[in-house]
Design an enzyme around this catalytic site. Structure first.
Site, PDB file in Angstrom:
ATOM      1  N   GLU A  11      19.532   4.194-102.252  1.00  0.00           N
ATOM      2  CA  GLU A  11      20.423   4.484-101.397  1.00  0.00           C
ATOM      3  C   GLU A  11      21.402   3.553-100.951  1.00  0.00           C
ATOM      4  OE1 GLU A  11      17.515   4.087 -98.509  1.00  0.00           O
ATOM      5  OE2 GLU A  11      18.455   2.962 -97.056  1.00  0.00           O
ATOM      6  N   ASP A 106      15.005   3.103-100.652  1.00  0.00           N
ATOM      7  CA  ASP A 106      13.764   2.213-100.379  1.00  0.00           C
ATOM      8  C   ASP A 106      13.026   2.852-100.078  1.00  0.00           C
ATOM      9  OD1 ASP A 106      16.208   0.487-100.133  1.00  0.00           O
ATOM     10  OD2 ASP A 106      16.964   0.483 -98.371  1.00  0.00           O
ATOM     11  N   TYR A 328      19.464  -8.576 -99.499  1.00  0.00           N
ATOM     12  CA  TYR A 328      19.942  -8.431 -98.203  1.00  0.00           C
ATOM     13  C   TYR A 328      19.176  -8.262 -97.270  1.00  0.00           C
ATOM     14  CZ  TYR A 328      19.849  -3.320 -96.855  1.00  0.00           C
ATOM     15  OH  TYR A 328      20.357  -1.891 -96.414  1.00  0.00           O
TER      16      TYR A 328
END
Length: 846
Positions: A11, A106, A328
């Site tokens: 992604e 993801d 993240y």
DNA sequence: GCAAGGTC
């Protein structure tokens, strides 16, 4: 079957790099294709997308808002087209030769859709290459190798659920946004938008404002007494505060007295008493568990209490993530993955200056069991430090503060519970008819537990001495406080985000952007946000004709429909058809309403910028923007009436509720981030300037020799003050002076410039006067500081951190070079910036 | 130029 290389698609670039690293055992090498990173090793290639690289929209013939009736958008076709050309063509290039494709986007719904978009791009150029899908929820060696050893298939139903959302959001958002904008004749940059997420968010803010306005405060009284325990052999005298309480009709403890006479009677008793007897003492031990790991919302909330806006907190987290220091930052998960080894991560901090001692003390614990929150998702792990440590000098002050917050939150989640000792004392005061009860609650932190490593949560103690039942205490002071019930508080940004989360609207990655959007659209102002008149009008119109667009129900329904599609119990067509029918009905209602909606919106728009009555013609004075981008106040009857008043050059004006007693005009506040200030009544400011004579202080360095110009302290009608030449406008020499404080001319003189030194004295007596010195020397020092601290671009209103970065990339380093830059050239090099915007900045910078 | 959702 072709024998080409295997192509792995992720992604984002960051994920591509890390997955390549894991699968290749560190041997992967980065190569640039079309400006996109491709990681290569053996017979494998790995490329990262940038989220969605294709987007949905109406065909170009629907682009003109005036040519197309908004209602036509409901049944208009919807196209999908590449939005990131370079990535799409790099992908096509790789896909053509691939012998196998693995989708590794993801592990969530949007990831499945992004994967399907990649799949379709692959299929366009390669009809029969096998395509697999792998799923993992954190990029760790175990999870990734496991996932690639057991590949699965794309879930087309799940992707269709995502596409359904895209279509419904576009159709409803675009059709209603265009309808409202057209009806209010707002077609420029100031269009009027609504959408499935921004609608309910705005209604939340407007509803709270309605509650505040409807609030009817009630008077009540509270009684307090200072009690003192007498000195003894082992201890000094100790005093503490206790509060009066009684039992209400339901037998519950209450502190507020609602009747004034009752309050005064009780107070008479309290005031005339010199002693109180301890009736009861209760001790309790409470455990206070450490917090759960950070998801995005809780991170924003914690950063918010350190003073960061949601937008700023996310931007810093993003930078820390890109630099590799934290994981993240967009996640719903509050449960660490199984393969996170707390000890290994703590080890990384052992021996460091800032975190070493705390890490070591945590490592000394016998077992380490991290806390876990309620949300366990597959998207990403909770936000935590990666174990790669920045040094102080790698980060700005703000970045360091946020980094430390993330580190310490991780520390807290692996620390022990804290223990508090609560002490509750009830004492009574004898009255004529009835005794009065007083209570005090003490709190002592016995075992600091996680508080020792996480200083952000409240660990304040309140002292109540060790007293015993039957002990007599002295009443040393008493007070009767008259109070009023308070209206509910406005939502702060983090409360708003938490509420959106609990309502199920928006996502971890978008909620803070939605709030920013409401600011950009002129719906909310200040912080905590307050709705404008326009916002109320939009919510009112929506409530009447398109209730769904401001209700959280729309998302709840959509969520159910998407689940049905995922299960295979419904299709994209069924759900979007039904949604379109509902929107048709909404439009029938809007059409019947005629011009009402538009008129209401227009009136509210005008109310938002009306300052008051024009002193010359009695018309409305409104805030206007000059062609150069600066704000001023002008008469609505222009060109028949040309009355104007200037406004300060920094910031965006906001009209306050408060009006000037003398002129009846609304007070003005200038919003300019940290430099925000209240300007007050614009007419008062102008009159003050007219009345004050310029004070000559010395020769003008530019023109004294030739023309005899002199420098004077001047006050402008816009409220700003400066040292300027008396020959203005023939000589434009000027030096800025501070906005606040009285300017005093001292006896001291600057020999270099033949000018007196100045001193700024403040109304607030606690504030030290500022010896500004010679105005020329002072300005030189200021400029030197500016150039030393790097860039001063952000001092221009409208230029934020990101834009400043982009400008620097384009070679515009500071305000000086911005002023000299060619607007068209800058606009060409900076995304999302037009030449007019550049000219606007230049005007403001002057 | 509209939405919301990815990502930078």
């Amino acid at each position: 079957m072709s024998q080409g290389p295997e192509l792995i698609i992720t992604e984002k670039d960051n994920a591509a790099r890390r997955i390549a690293d894991i699968l290749s055992g560190g041997s992967a090498e980065a190569d640039r294709k079309n400006g996109v990173n491709v990681y290569k090793w053996g017979g494998k290639r790995c490329i990262g997308l940038s989220g969605h690289v294709v987007g949905v929209d109406f065909p170009p013939e629907y682009n003109d808002w005036r040519d197309v009736e908004p209602v036509e958008l409901i049944d208009a076709p919807i196209d999908k087209h590449p939005t990131q050309e370079n990535i799409v063509s790099a992908l096509r290039l790789l896909a053509r030769r691939a012998g196998r494709v693995v989708i590794a986007t993801d592990y969530d719904r949007e990831g499945e859709l992004i994967g399907k978009e990649a799949y379709e791009l692959v299929r366009e150029v390669n009809e029969d290459v096998p395509v697999d899908r792998v799923r993992f929820s954190s990029i760790t060696e175990n999870e990734v190798t496991e996932a690639f050893a057991n590949p699965d298939e794309l879930d087309f139903n799940l992707a269709a659920a995502g596409e359904t959302r895209q279509i419904i959001d576009l159709v409803w958002g675009a059709a209603l946004t265009r309808y409202l904008s057209l009806s209010a004749r707002q077609l420029g940059d100031d269009f009027i938008s609504v959408g499935r997420v921004q609608g309910p968010t705005l209604k939340l803010i407007v509803d709270r404002e309605r509650e505040i306005e409807a609030f009817d405060p009630e008077d009540y009284w509270e009684l307090f007494a200072d009690l003192e325990k007498a000195a003894s052999e082992d201890a000094d005298a100790a005093s503490f505060e206790a509060q009066y309480f009684y039992l209400d009709e339901d037998g519950n403890e209450a502190e507020r007295v609602w009747d004034e006479d009752d309050a005064e009677r009780a107070y008479e008793t309290l005031e005339s008493s010199s002693t109180a007897d301890v009736e009861s003492v209760r001790r309790r031990t409470r455990t206070d568990d450490p917090p759960a790991p950070f998801n995005t919302t809780q991170f924003i909330r914690a950063a918010g209490s350190l003073g960061y806006s949601a937008q700023r907190a996310m931007s810093i987290a993003e930078d820390l993530y890109t630099a590799g220091y934290v994981t993240y930052p967009r996640t719903d998960n509050t449960v660490y993955p199984d393969d996170l080894e707390p000890r290994d991560l703590l080890d990384a901090f052992s021996g460091t200056r800032t975190f070493g001692d705390d890490a070591d003390s945590l490592l000394d614990q016998e077992d380490i069991e991290p806390t876990a929150g309620d949300e366990e998702t597959t998207d990403h792990p909770p936000i935590h430090p990666t174990g790669e440590l920045p040094s102080h000098s790698d980060l700005s002050e703000d970045e360091w503060e946020v980094y430390e917050l993330v580190v310490r939150r991780f520390f807290a989640t692996v620390a022990e519970s804290a223990t508090w000792e609560h002490l509750r004392v009830v004492a009574s005061v004898a009255g004529d008819d009835e005794d009065l009860s007083l209570k005090a609650n003490g709190k002592r932190l016995v075992e600091p537990g996680y508080h020792a490593v996480y200083p952000y949560s409240n660990a304040s103690e309140s002292f109540v001495p060790d007293v015993t039942e039957g002990e007599e205490l002295a009443v040393t002071d008493t007070s009767l406080d008259a109070k009023q019930t308070q209206p509910p508080r406005r939502y702060g940004q983090s409360r708003l985000i938490e509420t959106m989360e609990s309502m199920g609207i928006g996502t971890k990655a978008t909620r803070h952007d939605v709030i920013q959007k409401l600011y950009d659209r002129g719906y909310i102002e200040s912080d905590p946000p307050r709705p404008t008149r326009l916002a109320r009008a939009v919510v009112e119109a929506s409530e009447e004709f398109a209730e769904r667009i401001v209700s959280e129900e729309m998302t709840a329904q959509l969520e159910q429909d998407m689940q049905a599609i995922t299960r295979g119990d419904a299709t994209l067509e069924e759900v979007t058809d039904e949604s379109r029918e509902i929107l048709e009905e909404v439009f029938e209602g809007l059409m019947e309403s005629g011009e009402d909606v538009g008129e209401h919106l227009q009136k509210s728009l005008k109310a938002d910028k009306t300052v008051g009555e024009c002193p010359e013609c009695g018309g409305d004075l409104v805030i206007r923007k000059s062609r150069r981008g600066s704000y001023f106040i002008g008469c609505d009857a222009y060109p028949d009436c040309t009355y104007t008043l200037p406004l300060p050059s920094t910031g965006k004006p906001l009209l306050l509720e408060e009006t000037c007693e003398e002129h009846g005009l609304a007070h003005v506040k200038m919003l300019a981030g940290r430099k925000t200030f209240v300007h007050g009544c614009p007419l008062c400011k102008a009159e003050e300037a007219d009345e004050q004579e310029d004070l000559v202080i010395g020769p003008c360095p530019d023109c004294h020799e030739e023309h005899g110009g002199e420098l004077a302290i001047k006050r402008l009608r816009s409220g700003s003050r400066l040292v300027g030449c008396t020959r203005y406008p023939d000589c434009e020499y000027s030096l800025p002076l501070p906005r606040r404080g009285d300017i005093e001319v001292t006896e001291e003189t600057c020999e270099e410039h033949d000018l007196p030194e100045l001193r700024i004295v403040y109304d607030d007596e606690d504030r030290e006067p500022w010896d500004l010195g010679c105005p020329i020397c002072n300005y030189r020092e200021y400029q030197a500081e500016q150039s030393e601290s790097g860039s001063d671009l952000e001092s221009v209103s409208g230029i934020g951190e990101k834009t400043a970065e982009k400008l620097k990339d384009a070679g515009v380093e500071n305000v000086e070079s911005l002023k000299e830059a060619e607007p068209d050239a800058v606009a060409d090099q900076v995304d999302g910036v037009g030449p007019d915007t550049v000219r606007e900045w230049q005007a403001k910078a002057d």
